[in-house]
Scaffold this active site. Structure first.
Site, PDB file in Angstrom:
ATOM      1  N   ASP A  65      12.134  -3.867  -6.577  1.00 49.52           N
ATOM      2  CA  ASP A  65      10.695  -4.104  -6.685  1.00 49.52           C
ATOM      3  C   ASP A  65      10.449  -5.488  -7.280  1.00 49.52           C
ATOM      4  O   ASP A  65      10.956  -5.814  -8.353  1.00 49.52           O
ATOM      5  CB  ASP A  65      10.077  -3.011  -7.575  1.00 49.52           C
ATOM      6  CG  ASP A  65       8.572  -3.020  -7.544  1.00 49.52           C
ATOM      7  OD1 ASP A  65       7.986  -3.540  -6.575  1.00 49.52           O
ATOM      8  OD2 ASP A  65       7.957  -2.492  -8.500  1.00 49.52           O
ATOM      9  N   SER A 114      -1.146   3.402  -8.576  1.00 49.04           N
ATOM     10  CA  SER A 114      -1.292   4.568  -9.449  1.00 49.04           C
ATOM     11  C   SER A 114      -2.771   4.894  -9.619  1.00 49.04           C
ATOM     12  O   SER A 114      -3.632   4.013  -9.566  1.00 49.04           O
ATOM     13  CB  SER A 114      -0.650   4.307 -10.813  1.00 49.04           C
ATOM     14  OG  SER A 114       0.762   4.363 -10.736  1.00 49.04           O
TER      15      SER A 114
END
Length: 309
Positions: free
Chosen positions: A82, A214
């Site tokens: 990532d 999120s």
């Protein structure tokens, strides 16, 4: 089942109108919670490792934990870097067994981003590893990623075709209104679906990625605040927006902050109810179960990838 890259899982996700969950991992309990949830609902997985997590937990330890998860679940799992910020970091991860990497040149001028991304793609593709690039910049702070609101910018759809064709990337992260970290929005998040639609029109069939996705679940924030935390006004991306994005070109949705919140909220609760507790199993065990519960919810109700392994 051995580790896989993202090619086949993205192809199935695009055609099926769902997204793969890309969950960041830092330790054993997080790996266990994510993979046990996926096994129970038979979902494919991307386990993401940031440069910070790789430094904290050690590359070898993380890979062995993921190897154990493969044995325990027999699921298609990709291991993804990532926000790789250099060719050297991407190379080290590729050489170390990662099956997918992200090279984030979004902070660079367009031509420099293309040059760096292409260099990583050439090295990765020779070794069967898929590559994610990025156009546009998300605001927020998460590990080594730190972008102010002033420096954030939406992806420009008119650039995506040239970027993809010249670099050869396998997927593209775009900025349409999400942001990194838990302290996300002063108001309700509003994703720019017009940008996503235009990108999809220009890149038909091409997998798109959403970072900073999120939802900052209020129950976790409230629990943290109840037991001594200070997280006023934390907001995330509404789950109905993520479901809509997953039904379009978005094939990978990144989730990190929600995992951290679930773990932290649970551990705070354990210590508040039993201040003398000192057995790590007594607070990390419940945290692992809460992560498992959260991930199952995401896989079934948000991403739509349950039963797709």
């Amino acid at each position: 089942m051995p580790l896989v890259n993202t090619t086949e899982m993205f192809k199935k996700a695009y055609e099926g109108g769902y997204a793969i969950g890309a969950f960041n991992v830092n330790n054993m309990e997080i790996v266990q919670g994510i993979t046990e949830a996926a096994k129970e609902v038979n979902a494919p997985l991307i386990l993401q490792v940031s440069a910070g997590a790789r430094k904290y937990a050690n590359h070898t330890y993380l890979m062995k934990l993921i190897e154990a998860a493969l044995i325990e679940t027999d699921l298609p799992i990709a291991v993804h870097l990532d926000h790789g910020d250099s060719f050297e970091l991407c190379k080290a991860c590729i050489d170390g067994g990662f099956t997918s990497v992200m090279i984030d040149g979004s902070h660079l001028p367009f031509e420099e981003n293309i040059a760096l991304t292409k260099k990583v793609v050439e090295y990765a593709h020779e070794r069967g590893v898929t590559v994610e690039g990025e156009l546009g910049r998300l605001a927020g702070i998460e590990d080594a990623v730190n972008v102010s609101e002033e420096d954030a910018c939406f992806t420009r759809p008119e650039e995506v075709e040239e970027f993809v064709s010249r670099t050869g990337v396998d997927s593209l992260a775009i900025a349409i209104g999400t942001s990194h970290g838990a302290y996300k929005f002063k108001g309700e998040a509003k994703l720019r679906f017009d940008i996503l639609e235009e990108v999809q029109r220009r890149l038909p069939g091409f997998p798109i990625v959403l970072h900073g996705a999120s939802s900052v679940i209020p129950e976790y924030v409230d629990q943290i605040n109840t037991f001594g935390g200070k997280m006023p006004g934390a907001k995330g991306v509404p789950e109905d927006m993520l479901r809509k994005a997953a039904s379009m070109a978005v094939c990978k949705i990144n989730i990190d902050s929600d995992l951290r919140l679930a773990m932290t909220a649970t551990i705070r609760k354990v210590f508040a109810e039993n201040p003398s507790e000192f057995d790590p199993r007594k607070y990390l065990g419940p945290a692992r179960e809460e992560i498992k519960k959260l991930v199952k919810h995401k896989l079934i109700n948000v991403l739509g990838c349950a039963g797709k392994a």
